[in-house]
Design a protein around this motif. Structure first.
Motif, PDB file in Angstrom:
ATOM      1  N   ASP A  62       0.831  -1.206   0.000  1.00 40.61           N
ATOM      2  CA  ASP A  62       0.000   0.000   0.000  1.00 40.61           C
ATOM      3  C   ASP A  62       0.865   1.254   0.000  1.00 40.61           C
ATOM      4  O   ASP A  62       0.500   2.268  -0.615  1.00 40.61           O
ATOM      5  N   MET A  63       1.991   1.208   0.701  1.00 36.80           N
ATOM      6  CA  MET A  63       2.909   2.340   0.694  1.00 36.80           C
ATOM      7  C   MET A  63       3.469   2.556  -0.705  1.00 36.80           C
ATOM      8  O   MET A  63       3.559   3.699  -1.186  1.00 36.80           O
ATOM      9  N   ILE A  64       3.841   1.467  -1.388  1.00 38.58           N
ATOM     10  CA  ILE A  64       4.347   1.574  -2.751  1.00 38.58           C
ATOM     11  C   ILE A  64       3.282   2.179  -3.659  1.00 38.58           C
ATOM     12  O   ILE A  64       3.580   2.980  -4.552  1.00 38.58           O
ATOM     13  N   ASP A  65       2.020   1.814  -3.427  1.00 42.11           N
ATOM     14  CA  ASP A  65       0.935   2.280  -4.289  1.00 42.11           C
ATOM     15  C   ASP A  65       0.701   3.778  -4.169  1.00 42.11           C
ATOM     16  O   ASP A  65       0.218   4.406  -5.118  1.00 42.11           O
ATOM     17  N   VAL A  66       1.016   4.374  -3.028  1.00 40.25           N
ATOM     18  CA  VAL A  66       0.748   5.804  -2.843  1.00 40.25           C
ATOM     19  C   VAL A  66       2.013   6.650  -2.959  1.00 40.25           C
ATOM     20  O   VAL A  66       1.965   7.862  -2.699  1.00 40.25           O
ATOM     21  N   LEU A  67       3.132   6.049  -3.343  1.00 35.48           N
ATOM     22  CA  LEU A  67       4.342   6.853  -3.536  1.00 35.48           C
ATOM     23  C   LEU A  67       4.109   7.893  -4.622  1.00 35.48           C
ATOM     24  O   LEU A  67       3.511   7.594  -5.661  1.00 35.48           O
ATOM     25  N   PRO A  68       4.579   9.109  -4.437  1.00 33.83           N
ATOM     26  CA  PRO A  68       4.452  10.119  -5.496  1.00 33.83           C
ATOM     27  C   PRO A  68       5.210   9.694  -6.739  1.00 33.83           C
ATOM     28  O   PRO A  68       6.144   8.895  -6.670  1.00 33.83           O
ATOM     29  N   PRO A  69       4.826  10.197  -7.900  1.00 41.53           N
ATOM     30  CA  PRO A  69       5.549   9.852  -9.135  1.00 41.53           C
ATOM     31  C   PRO A  69       7.038  10.186  -9.014  1.00 41.53           C
ATOM     32  O   PRO A  69       7.428  11.171  -8.395  1.00 41.53           O
ATOM     33  N   GLY A  70       7.854   9.348  -9.615  1.00 40.90           N
ATOM     34  CA  GLY A  70       9.294   9.549  -9.576  1.00 40.90           C
ATOM     35  C   GLY A  70      10.027   8.224  -9.607  1.00 40.90           C
ATOM     36  O   GLY A  70       9.418   7.157  -9.741  1.00 40.90           O
ATOM     37  N   ILE A  71      11.340   8.276  -9.477  1.00 40.44           N
ATOM     38  CA  ILE A  71      12.189   7.090  -9.488  1.00 40.44           C
ATOM     39  C   ILE A  71      12.752   6.903  -8.089  1.00 40.44           C
ATOM     40  O   ILE A  71      13.280   7.850  -7.486  1.00 40.44           O
ATOM     41  N   TYR A  72      12.634   5.695  -7.557  1.00 42.10           N
ATOM     42  CA  TYR A  72      13.099   5.398  -6.204  1.00 42.10           C
ATOM     43  C   TYR A  72      13.930   4.111  -6.227  1.00 42.10           C
ATOM     44  O   TYR A  72      13.725   3.233  -7.062  1.00 42.10           O
ATOM     45  N   GLU A  73      14.839   4.014  -5.280  1.00 43.21           N
ATOM     46  CA  GLU A  73      15.554   2.769  -5.036  1.00 43.21           C
ATOM     47  C   GLU A  73      15.127   2.232  -3.685  1.00 43.21           C
ATOM     48  O   GLU A  73      15.138   2.954  -2.679  1.00 43.21           O
ATOM     49  N   ALA A  74      14.712   0.969  -3.667  1.00 50.85           N
ATOM     50  CA  ALA A  74      14.304   0.333  -2.420  1.00 50.85           C
ATOM     51  C   ALA A  74      15.536  -0.144  -1.676  1.00 50.85           C
ATOM     52  O   ALA A  74      16.376  -0.848  -2.238  1.00 50.85           O
ATOM     53  N   GLU A  75      15.633   0.236  -0.412  1.00 53.32           N
ATOM     54  CA  GLU A  75      16.743  -0.185   0.427  1.00 53.32           C
ATOM     55  C   GLU A  75      16.188  -0.919   1.640  1.00 53.32           C
ATOM     56  O   GLU A  75      15.305  -0.411   2.329  1.00 53.32           O
ATOM     57  N   ILE A  76      16.696  -2.113   1.870  1.00 52.01           N
ATOM     58  CA  ILE A  76      16.224  -2.965   2.959  1.00 52.01           C
ATOM     59  C   ILE A  76      17.376  -3.162   3.938  1.00 52.01           C
ATOM     60  O   ILE A  76      18.425  -3.702   3.585  1.00 52.01           O
ATOM     61  N   THR A  77      17.170  -2.716   5.162  1.00 54.92           N
ATOM     62  CA  THR A  77      18.205  -2.819   6.197  1.00 54.92           C
ATOM     63  C   THR A  77      17.699  -3.667   7.355  1.00 54.92           C
ATOM     64  O   THR A  77      16.484  -3.784   7.576  1.00 54.92           O
ATOM     65  N   ASP A  78      18.619  -4.257   8.083  1.00 56.75           N
ATOM     66  CA  ASP A  78      18.248  -5.083   9.227  1.00 56.75           C
ATOM     67  C   ASP A  78      17.694  -4.205  10.349  1.00 56.75           C
ATOM     68  O   ASP A  78      18.158  -3.087  10.586  1.00 56.75           O
ATOM     69  N   GLN A 126      14.903   8.590  -3.157  1.00 53.80           N
ATOM     70  CA  GLN A 126      14.711   9.192  -4.468  1.00 53.80           C
ATOM     71  C   GLN A 126      15.992   9.100  -5.294  1.00 53.80           C
ATOM     72  O   GLN A 126      17.089   9.318  -4.793  1.00 53.80           O
ATOM     73  N   ARG A 127      15.828   8.748  -6.565  1.00 54.40           N
ATOM     74  CA  ARG A 127      16.944   8.634  -7.488  1.00 54.40           C
ATOM     75  C   ARG A 127      16.642   9.427  -8.759  1.00 54.40           C
ATOM     76  O   ARG A 127      15.496   9.793  -9.031  1.00 54.40           O
ATOM     77  N   THR A 128      17.686   9.699  -9.523  1.00 55.54           N
ATOM     78  CA  THR A 128      17.544  10.434 -10.777  1.00 55.54           C
ATOM     79  C   THR A 128      17.757   9.480 -11.947  1.00 55.54           C
ATOM     80  O   THR A 128      18.195   8.343 -11.785  1.00 55.54           O
ATOM     81  N   LEU A 129      17.476   9.970 -13.129  1.00 58.62           N
ATOM     82  CA  LEU A 129      17.681   9.166 -14.321  1.00 58.62           C
ATOM     83  C   LEU A 129      19.173   8.885 -14.534  1.00 58.62           C
ATOM     84  O   LEU A 129      19.534   7.835 -15.078  1.00 58.62           O
ATOM     85  N   ASP A 130      20.016   9.777 -14.092  1.00 56.20           N
ATOM     86  CA  ASP A 130      21.458   9.538 -14.206  1.00 56.20           C
ATOM     87  C   ASP A 130      21.903   8.366 -13.333  1.00 56.20           C
ATOM     88  O   ASP A 130      22.844   7.636 -13.694  1.00 56.20           O
ATOM     89  N   ASP A 131      21.250   8.175 -12.195  1.00 56.19           N
ATOM     90  CA  ASP A 131      21.567   7.018 -11.353  1.00 56.19           C
ATOM     91  C   ASP A 131      21.261   5.718 -12.096  1.00 56.19           C
ATOM     92  O   ASP A 131      22.034   4.745 -12.020  1.00 56.19           O
ATOM     93  N   VAL A 132      20.145   5.691 -12.808  1.00 56.12           N
ATOM     94  CA  VAL A 132      19.787   4.502 -13.577  1.00 56.12           C
ATOM     95  C   VAL A 132      20.740   4.326 -14.752  1.00 56.12           C
ATOM     96  O   VAL A 132      21.162   3.204 -15.071  1.00 56.12           O
ATOM     97  N   ARG A 133      21.090   5.431 -15.404  1.00 50.83           N
ATOM     98  CA  ARG A 133      22.023   5.339 -16.536  1.00 50.83           C
ATOM     99  C   ARG A 133      23.377   4.772 -16.103  1.00 50.83           C
ATOM    100  O   ARG A 133      24.042   4.059 -16.857  1.00 50.83           O
ATOM    101  N   THR A 134      23.790   5.089 -14.887  1.00 53.88           N
ATOM    102  CA  THR A 134      25.055   4.558 -14.382  1.00 53.88           C
ATOM    103  C   THR A 134      25.000   3.040 -14.274  1.00 53.88           C
ATOM    104  O   THR A 134      25.973   2.343 -14.580  1.00 53.88           O
ATOM    105  N   ILE A 135      23.860   2.511 -13.845  1.00 53.21           N
ATOM    106  CA  ILE A 135      23.711   1.055 -13.740  1.00 53.21           C
ATOM    107  C   ILE A 135      23.660   0.428 -15.123  1.00 53.21           C
ATOM    108  O   ILE A 135      24.313  -0.587 -15.392  1.00 53.21           O
ATOM    109  N   VAL A 136      22.889   1.036 -16.029  1.00 51.96           N
ATOM    110  CA  VAL A 136      22.695   0.457 -17.358  1.00 51.96           C
ATOM    111  C   VAL A 136      23.975   0.526 -18.183  1.00 51.96           C
ATOM    112  O   VAL A 136      24.321  -0.408 -18.920  1.00 51.96           O
ATOM    113  N   ASP A 137      24.705   1.638 -18.083  1.00 45.77           N
ATOM    114  CA  ASP A 137      25.980   1.818 -18.802  1.00 45.77           C
ATOM    115  C   ASP A 137      25.802   1.574 -20.308  1.00 45.77           C
ATOM    116  O   ASP A 137      26.519   0.779 -20.927  1.00 45.77           O
ATOM    117  N   ARG A 138      24.875   2.274 -20.876  1.00 49.21           N
ATOM    118  CA  ARG A 138      24.582   2.093 -22.306  1.00 49.21           C
ATOM    119  C   ARG A 138      25.662   2.746 -23.167  1.00 49.21           C
ATOM    120  O   ARG A 138      26.124   3.844 -22.878  1.00 49.21           O
TER     121      ARG A 138
END
Length: 863
Positions: A395-411, A432-444
């Motif tokens: 439900d929290m994921i469903d109401v997140l505002p539009p944008g790009i996020y990275e899920a982080e799970i900690t103990d 919150q993440r930017t499109l450049d963060d995703v581009r770094t992972i993709v390395d196109r």
């Protein structure tokens, strides 16, 4: 006291002859048991494939809908998962639909074990469904037909759960991920959050030196080989060939490690091995047109990530049309769907974050560090952590505002603030993440895209040549019988067929294995020959890994050299084109017009709303400065919402969140300047309570950052100023309201006084009885003095009784003040309880709720 002889571990013999004998006995026994496990595997295979609808689900289920009965029949079906004993589903919770990949294997891997995607959803109280499929496809079945069937399944699930808060959550694994995304792009109104696990969506993407599978299409000359394989199968493509591709990726595991692990641990690994092989060996079939569509448009053409697919009825499949949150779960250890292929569609579709917001998309990604492809949706550790966190916070994921996020799970540790607000053993947060963060992972790399574009063009040429010159002859030679024998003799299927009780040479192994189990003599772990065996196994595995790296490196160099050649690219027609080979899909005029209208609508909402909208705007403003959201904050919101009598529905809350997020993005300064306007009609106690609640929500997680703390201080100043203005308005209007109180009829006055201390307070029985007897007499009286006297007497009893229940210390004061003339008691006795209850009252947004005297005055005027 000395231990008995039975409790002692036998000391290994250092006599080489004795050690050799012990090892020889153990090795022979393990060999017999290993052969028996393979015999059981073959029997299991024949039994499993003889079923009409084989799957490996570990839980009970019932058939809800049969896809073969649809107008465009498919070999899919919708199953309802039966909760295990002691587990009940909540009709309010949104249902889950788990869809397994139809990529060579049979269905059920999503519910393979109790600790699985399905198991997590069921234990959380969600109604759960599963999309299964049969081994054989329906005649003329296409990818679009399967998409329509999936949409029909979701319509049925929605109809079966009318009270659920939100649309169904769809969990799609591997191949099912891209198919569900295509369906959601065409029918976005049917979907809640979508979780795609290990699903490739951008097929040209990958890391050099690590992901060789993406070069297969180019090294084989394109998709003509797919068409030939379907023709050899008499129009059907054997899924065992897809599984063979997966096996070839890791020859060390295929040729040695998996089998050696069973042999070396045959006493404990047999059950696990057999349960996995039941799924791994259950190969299914696809229609020739189905697999050809997949290879041409996705694997080789890569048209999905740039909105290049159009359905047969002219609908463009554009992933930007999806309105539900998309959760992408991938792993760096996945050599089938690496993170670049799972995330590459995001920079392929969007040029910047503004476009993500303009389309209202919420994209969440999580990258595991090491788990393999199958482990993403099979591993129990992943189910207990990632899938459990996604499910419990859906439900929290469903109401997140539009944008790009990275899920982080900690103990979760004893030092975790507000740990009781986080479910399970982990804390989930969204940064919150930017499109450049995703581009770094993709390395196109654009030069690699030109190579793959050349492959796509040459593939079309080769496929056309095959269809013109080879296909007619091949189809004339293939018969149903030859197709069946080619399938049974497939290298992966043949061991299952031969090593079973159907083979007279294998059946006697069962009796020998039973005797071995009765006289089992395992060797000591310190036996030198056993140690030598392990060393030999490590050497074989390392040698195969070295060979794999050499093979993959040669494949990559060959691909880069051949398709990087200017001559090859010119022959493919790329030399005549300018610019990048894969251009951004762009924005249609219709979408630009929609965004203009949407912008105008949002600007009109800048100063509309009330206290709720102001509180949500405050929450988004401060959390935006913080840079993310935490499940503990949302858990507190959920708790406050559950305790409220007039709480918004989940969909209303989601819509408000998204509207306010877009307003803040559009013009944050104007949105903040409009805050006093939103608060001007709220009573002071409600403003104070809202500020306190939002502070608790924002501070529920880790300490706020300096930027977030500064934003929170700005909001506090706005709310406190609004509270002071509201107090002044209440004081200014109080005399005017009090003057009308003495004219209220007796019954209305009793009702008003009884409602003041608590929302659930009722008139005192004595007061009600007195009112019933005095009402006719009071109605006959015309003198103001008589009216005032009766009102004072009745109000005194009702207020005293209610105040005594709410606070004993206030009972005497309430009784004393009620005995005074009616013009004063009504305000003094009611004002105190109203202030205390204002934060919880559902009517606190109106001035009359904050001032009981005003309520009495209004009732007097209506009377």
């Amino acid at each position: 006291m000395a231990d008995s002889g039975n409790d002692r571990v036998p000391t290994p013999s250092f006599n080489p002859w004795t050690a050799a004998y012990e090892y020889a006995v153990d090795a022979w026994q393990r060999g017999v048991l290993y052969a028996d496990v393979l015999r059981q595997r073959g029997n299991q295979y024949h039994e499993h494939m003889a079923k009409r609808a084989p799957n490996v689900l570990s839980m009970e289920f019932e058939l809800v809908m049969d896809g073969r009965e649809l107008p465009r029949p498919v070999n899919y079906g919708l199953l309802r998962i039966q909760p295990p004993e002691g587990v009940e589903t909540d009709p309010i919770k949104r249902p889950f639909l788990v869809v397994d990949p139809r990529a060579g294997h049979g269905p059920g891997i999503g519910g393979f074990k109790p600790e699985s995607e399905i198991g997590v959803a069921v234990r959380a109280g969600h109604p759960c469904y599963f999309a299964t499929f049969l081994p054989q496809p329906m005649p003329e079945q296409t990818v679009e037909d399967v998409m329509m069937a999936e949409a029909r399944f979701l319509e049925e699930i929605i109809a079966m759960h009318p009270d659920a808060e939100g649309k169904p959550v769809v969990v799609a694994n591997c191949q099912a991920g891209w198919q569900i995304m295509m369906t959601a792009a065409v029918r976005p109104e049917l979907f809640g959050p979508i979780i795609v696990a290990g699903a490739p969506l951008s097929y040209w993407a990958g890391w050099r030196g690590m992901n060789p599978m993406r070069y297969s299409g180019g090294l084989l000359g394109g998709s003509w080989l797919t068409a030939m394989t379907s023709d050899l199968g008499n129009g059907k493509f054997d899924g065992a060939w897809l599984v063979q591709n997966f096996e070839n990726l890791n020859p060390a595991n295929t040729l040695w490690s998996k089998q050696y692990n069973l042999y070396s641990k045959v006493d404990t690994e047999a059950d696990r091995y057999l349960s996995f092989e039941k799924w791994w060996g259950g190969h299914v079939f696809l229609n020739g047109p189905e697999i050809q569509y997949i290879v041409d448009n996705l694997f080789v053409g890569n048209r999905l990530a740039t909105a290049g697919l159009v359905t047969s009825d002219g609908i463009r499949i554009d992933l930007r049309n999806i309105r539900s949150p998309i959760v992408v779960f991938c792993s760096k250890g996945d050599n089938i769907t690496p993170p670049p292929q799972a995330l590459g569609w995001i920079p392929d579709l969007y040029q910047n974050e503004a476009e993500v917001l303009a389309h209202g998309q919420t994209i969440v990604y999580a990258v595991h560090e090491s788990i393999g492809h199958l482990g993403i949706f099979v591993s129990g550790s992943v189910a207990r952590k990632e899938h459990q966190e996604f499910t419990s916070n859906i439900d929290m994921i469903d109401v997140l505002p539009p944008g790009i996020y990275e899920a982080e799970i900690t103990d979760k540790t004893p030092d975790t603030p507000n740990a009781d607000l986080a479910f399970g053993n982990y804390v989930l947060s969204f940064e919150q993440r930017t499109l450049d963060d995703v581009r770094t992972i993709v390395d196109r790399k654009e030069e690699d895209d030109r190579r793959f574009a050349a492959v796509a063009r040459i593939s079309d040429i080769n496929l056309g040549m095959y269809r013109s010159f080879m296909q007619p002859w091949l189809r004339a030679l293939v018969t149903p019988q030859s197709a069946e024998w080619s399938q049974r003799l497939h290298p992966l299927r043949l061991p299952y067929e031969l090593i079973s009780d159907r083979n007279p040479a294998i059946a006697p192994i069962a009796a020998v294995a039973e005797q071995v189990r009765e006289h089992r003599q395992p060797v000591s772990e310190s036996n030198p020959f056993l140690i030598a065996q392990e060393m030999f196994s490590n050497w074989v595995e390392s040698s195969l890994n070295i060979w794999q790296e050499m093979r993959d490196s040669a494949d990559e160099r060959t691909f880069m050299g051949v398709y990087g050649s200017p001559l090859v690219q010119d022959l493919a027609g790329l030399g005549a084109r300018s610019g990048p080979p894969r251009k951004h899909p762009g924005v249609s005029p219709e979408h630009r017009r929609f965004m203009e209208e949407r912008t105008a609508d949002l600007r009109s909402l800048l100063q509309e709303g009330g206290l709720r909208v102001a509180a949500i705007r405050m929450l988004l403003y401060v959390s935006g400065a913080e840079g993310g959201l935490d499940e503990r904050s949302f858990a507190l919101i959920r708790k406050v919402r559950a305790e409220s009598d007039n709480a918004m529905t989940l969909q209303e809350f989601k819509d408000t969140i998204r509207d306010q997020a877009l307003i803040l993005t559009l013009d944050s300064d104007a949105a903040i300047q409009a805050m006093p306007r939103l608060l001007e009609k709220s009573p002071p106690d409600a403003i104070r309570s809202a500020l306190k609640t939002m502070k608790h929500v924002l501070e529920a997680a880790e300490p706020l950052s300096p930027a977030a703390r500064e934003s929170l201080a700005e909001m506090e100043r706005i709310f406190e100023a609004a509270e002071r203005r509201a107090q002044k308005r209440a004081q200014a209007h109080a005399p005017a309201r009090l003057e009308a109180a003495p004219t209220a009829p007796v019954l209305n006055l009793i009702d008003a006084a009884a409602q003041v201390p608590s929302k659930v307070a009722r008139p005192h029985p004595d007061a009600a009885k007195s009112a019933a007897t005095e009402a006719p007499e009071e109605a006959a009286k015309t003198a103001p003095e008589a009216t005032t006297k009766a009102a004072t007497k009745s109000a005194s009893k009702a207020v005293a009784k209610s105040a005594a229940k709410a606070a004993p210390s206030a009972s005497k004061a309430a009784t004393k003040s009620a005995a005074k003339p009616a013009a004063k008691p009504a305000s003094k006795t009611a004002a105190k309880p109203a202030t205390k209850r204002g934060a919880k009252s559902s009517t606190a947004s109106t001035p009359s709720a904050a001032n009981p005297g005003a309520r009495q005055s209004a009732k007097a005027k209506r009377a």
